[in-house]
Design a protein around this motif. Structure first.
Motif, PDB file in Angstrom:
ATOM      1  N   VAL A 177       0.909   5.789  -0.204  1.00 47.90           N
ATOM      2  CA  VAL A 177      -0.008   6.976  -0.045  1.00 47.90           C
ATOM      3  C   VAL A 177       0.214   7.837  -1.329  1.00 47.90           C
ATOM      4  O   VAL A 177       0.988   8.337  -1.396  1.00 47.90           O
ATOM      5  CB  VAL A 177       0.400   7.896   1.302  1.00 47.90           C
ATOM      6  CG1 VAL A 177      -0.375   8.917   1.449  1.00 47.90           C
ATOM      7  CG2 VAL A 177       0.158   6.955   2.505  1.00 47.90           C
ATOM      8  N   MET A 208      -3.283   9.429   6.181  1.00 47.59           N
ATOM      9  CA  MET A 208      -4.763   9.404   5.884  1.00 47.59           C
ATOM     10  C   MET A 208      -5.546   9.846   6.976  1.00 47.59           C
ATOM     11  O   MET A 208      -6.719  10.258   6.565  1.00 47.59           O
ATOM     12  CB  MET A 208      -5.165   7.790   5.859  1.00 47.59           C
ATOM     13  CG  MET A 208      -4.637   7.088   4.665  1.00 47.59           C
ATOM     14  SD  MET A 208      -4.873   5.527   4.687  1.00 47.59           S
ATOM     15  CE  MET A 208      -3.899   4.574   5.581  1.00 47.59           C
ATOM     16  N   LEU A 220       0.942  -1.251   0.055  1.00 50.69           N
ATOM     17  CA  LEU A 220      -0.120  -0.162   0.172  1.00 50.69           C
ATOM     18  C   LEU A 220       0.887   1.337   0.123  1.00 50.69           C
ATOM     19  O   LEU A 220       1.976   1.370   0.669  1.00 50.69           O
ATOM     20  CB  LEU A 220      -0.939   0.030   1.464  1.00 50.69           C
ATOM     21  CG  LEU A 220      -1.695  -1.192   1.307  1.00 50.69           C
ATOM     22  CD1 LEU A 220      -2.573  -1.284   2.779  1.00 50.69           C
ATOM     23  CD2 LEU A 220      -2.839  -1.248   0.388  1.00 50.69           C
ATOM     24  N   VAL A 254      -5.180   5.445  -1.834  1.00 50.71           N
ATOM     25  CA  VAL A 254      -4.261   4.563  -1.385  1.00 50.71           C
ATOM     26  C   VAL A 254      -4.018   3.780  -2.574  1.00 50.71           C
ATOM     27  O   VAL A 254      -4.933   3.263  -3.156  1.00 50.71           O
ATOM     28  CB  VAL A 254      -4.711   3.733  -0.235  1.00 50.71           C
ATOM     29  CG1 VAL A 254      -3.867   2.527   0.003  1.00 50.71           C
ATOM     30  CG2 VAL A 254      -4.563   4.826   1.023  1.00 50.71           C
TER      31      VAL A 254
END
Length: 124
Positions: free
Chosen positions: A71, A90, A69, A99
């Motif tokens: 950002v 987040m 994952l 994401v």
């Protein structure tokens, strides 16, 4: 063929506090920019690991091996599975990035090798 993509994803939520702040995070596939979810509800009290598990189980193909994952596109990787969502970018009220999900898939050859190793271990 019943793929995970046909099921609506569950939200990451501890279920104990209906007032727990949430963010609705868009989830996109790396490379294609395909929108996997327009706004996955994520509780700030949950961890990156719980988000990774949710994305992997509900939004990725069945043969997914790993889920990474990030950002935003080209942004920081969310590597610490123990980090709470509240301690990531987040959590910011003005957070407006998706994401981005990068996956690797199990190849049929990988699965065959793992099954052979497991079978050998069972009879050893």
């Amino acid at each position: 063929d019943s793929s995970n993509a046909s099921r609506p994803p569950q939200s990451v939520d501890d279920g104990n506090d209906p007032q727990q702040p949430k963010r609705f995070i868009p989830i996109e596939a790396f490379g294609s920019g395909l929108l996997l979810h327009p706004g996955l509800p994520v509780s700030l009290s949950n961890t990156v690991g719980e988000l990774r598990e949710l994305v992997g189980s509900d939004l990725c193909p069945p043969k997914t091996r790993t889920v990474r994952l990030f950002v935003g596109h080209g942004g920081t990787e969310l590597e610490d599975d123990n980090m709470r969502i509240a301690d990531t970018p987040m959590a910011a009220d003005d957070f407006d990035k998706p994401v981005v999900v990068v996956t690797t898939q199990w190849r049929d050859e990988d699965i065959a090798v793992l099954m052979a190793v497991a079978e050998h271990a069972q009879y050893s």
